[in-house]
Design a protein around this motif. Structure first.
Motif, PDB file in Angstrom:
ATOM      1  N   SER A 124      26.834 -74.324 -72.059  1.00 52.45           N
ATOM      2  CA  SER A 124      27.396 -73.311 -71.163  1.00 52.45           C
ATOM      3  C   SER A 124      28.880 -73.068 -71.452  1.00 52.45           C
ATOM      4  CB  SER A 124      27.197 -73.718 -69.699  1.00 52.45           C
ATOM      5  OG  SER A 124      27.836 -74.945 -69.422  1.00 52.45           O
ATOM      6  N   ALA A 168      28.832 -66.317 -66.639  1.00 51.10           N
ATOM      7  CA  ALA A 168      28.744 -67.555 -67.412  1.00 51.10           C
ATOM      8  C   ALA A 168      29.725 -68.599 -66.889  1.00 51.10           C
ATOM      9  CB  ALA A 168      29.013 -67.267 -68.884  1.00 51.10           C
ATOM     10  N   SER A 218      28.637 -72.182 -65.413  1.00 52.09           N
ATOM     11  CA  SER A 218      29.167 -73.373 -66.085  1.00 52.09           C
ATOM     12  C   SER A 218      29.964 -74.233 -65.110  1.00 52.09           C
ATOM     13  CB  SER A 218      30.049 -72.949 -67.261  1.00 52.09           C
ATOM     14  OG  SER A 218      30.493 -74.071 -67.991  1.00 52.09           O
ATOM     15  N   ILE A 269      23.161 -69.028 -71.894  1.00 58.60           N
ATOM     16  CA  ILE A 269      23.320 -70.300 -71.192  1.00 58.60           C
ATOM     17  C   ILE A 269      22.035 -71.116 -71.238  1.00 58.60           C
ATOM     18  CG2 ILE A 269      23.672 -71.338 -68.916  1.00 58.60           C
ATOM     19  CD1 ILE A 269      25.660 -69.042 -68.375  1.00 58.60           C
ATOM     20  N   CYS A 270      20.910 -70.490 -70.951  1.00 52.19           N
ATOM     21  CA  CYS A 270      19.637 -71.228 -70.924  1.00 52.19           C
ATOM     22  C   CYS A 270      19.252 -71.730 -72.315  1.00 52.19           C
ATOM     23  CB  CYS A 270      18.522 -70.342 -70.363  1.00 52.19           C
ATOM     24  SG  CYS A 270      18.681 -69.991 -68.600  1.00 52.19           S
ATOM     25  N   SER A 279      21.719 -74.415 -73.758  1.00 56.78           N
ATOM     26  CA  SER A 279      21.641 -75.647 -72.980  1.00 56.78           C
ATOM     27  C   SER A 279      20.327 -76.381 -73.210  1.00 56.78           C
ATOM     28  CB  SER A 279      21.794 -75.340 -71.481  1.00 56.78           C
ATOM     29  OG  SER A 279      23.068 -74.786 -71.208  1.00 56.78           O
TER      30      SER A 279
END
Length: 301
Positions: free
Chosen positions: A38, A193, A197, A85-86, A89
């Motif tokens: 993230s 984001a 995060s 992000i997904c 991560s």
């Protein structure tokens, strides 16, 4: 305004998918060193905004969004934030090969949703291509799902769903230029984001990414060039055609992870990769036939 070329769209999509394939491998390397996915997303988005601003100033390009597409750009920004992000991560919990293949269920989601979103007719040939790609995906994953962390699988599938939304929205956003699209999408992605995060406790100073400078640089570079090419492609071809072309990424990611990270590939996984490539080639042939006599569509670059 320029004229849309489906052939160039297919090439842009292929190169973009390959860059994304390399990108995720280096994201895993960065996660091993302690750089969170993230956080990388936040700083690569910031860098993209800076680069777009510089290029727009030098080339005197307009960053104005078409009025009728502003709602679509908002949806694109939110979806793009969740994709990055997904996906980045997820590789902190599961191997790159598995993350890439779970993520690349999005072409299947696109094809299944296309009759409702784009009015696409699901021909036997198109369904056959999807079935071939699905079988290839299943073979690449194979038995490795045993003992995998559910968080990584959930994050990878969340990225897949967000990408399907992103592709449909981007295919409808043709009047706004790529430079303007890139700017406004990332302007929306940055606070989204950053908040995610921050909520996850992973918003660290940029100096924290120095734990893996090369891996972080490759992750960000692959994303920057891959993103621009992706939106050049989506202005020229349908979401369905692009989605199947993007099945290239798990193959590139699997090969790259084997070469760079020493993640072994079994003969079954290699066979699955070959089937995915066969599906991509078949899709290109079908798309070229469908658009052979179609008029070129004006788009904004």
């Amino acid at each position: 305004m320029t004229r849309s070329s489906p052939a160039s769209g297919l090439v842009f999509a292929l190169v973009s998918a390959s860059l994304y394939g390399f990108n995720i491998v280096y994201a895993r390397m960065a996660s091993f060193a302690g750089a969170s996915g993230s956080a990388i997303v936040v700083y690569r988005v910031f860098l993209m905004l800076v680069l777009v601003g510089i290029v727009a100033a030098v080339t005197r390009s307009s960053l104005k969004a078409a009025r009728e597409e502003r709602g679509t750009l908002l949806l694109l920004g939110i979806a793009t934030a969740f994709v990055g992000i997904c996906y980045l991560s997820s590789v902190a919990f599961i191997p790159v090969t598995v993350a890439a293949v779970v993520f690349y269920t999005f072409p299947i989601l696109i094809v299944l949703a296309s009759p409702f979103v784009e009015g696409t007719r699901l021909t036997p040939a198109l369904l056959g291509v999807v079935a071939l790609a699905t079988l290839g995906v299943a073979l690449v994953v194979g038995p490795v799902f045993g003992g995998l962390d559910w968080r990584g699988l959930a994050l990878a599938f969340g990225a897949s769903l967000a990408t399907a939304i992103q592709f449909f929205a981007a295919a409808r956003c043709r009047r706004t230029g790529v430079m303007a699209k890139t700017f406004w999408i990332h302007l929306l992605v940055l606070p989204t984001a950053a908040l995610i995060s921050l909520a996850a406790g992973q918003l660290v100073p940029p100096t924290a990414l120095a734990v893996a400078p090369f891996a972080v640089a490759m992750t960000i570079g692959g994303y920057v060039f891959g993103f621009v090419l992706q939106f050049l492609a989506l202005g020229r071809i349908t979401a369905v055609a692009a989605g199947i072309i993007y099945c290239t990424e798990p193959v590139v990611a699997a090969i790259s992870s084997a070469l760079i990270l020493d993640e072994a590939l079994s003969p079954l996984q290699m066979t699955g990769g070959a089937l995915v490539l066969a599906a991509i080639i078949a899709n290109v042939v079908l798309e070229q036939r469908r658009l052979k006599d179609a008029p070129l569509v004006p788009i904004a670059d």
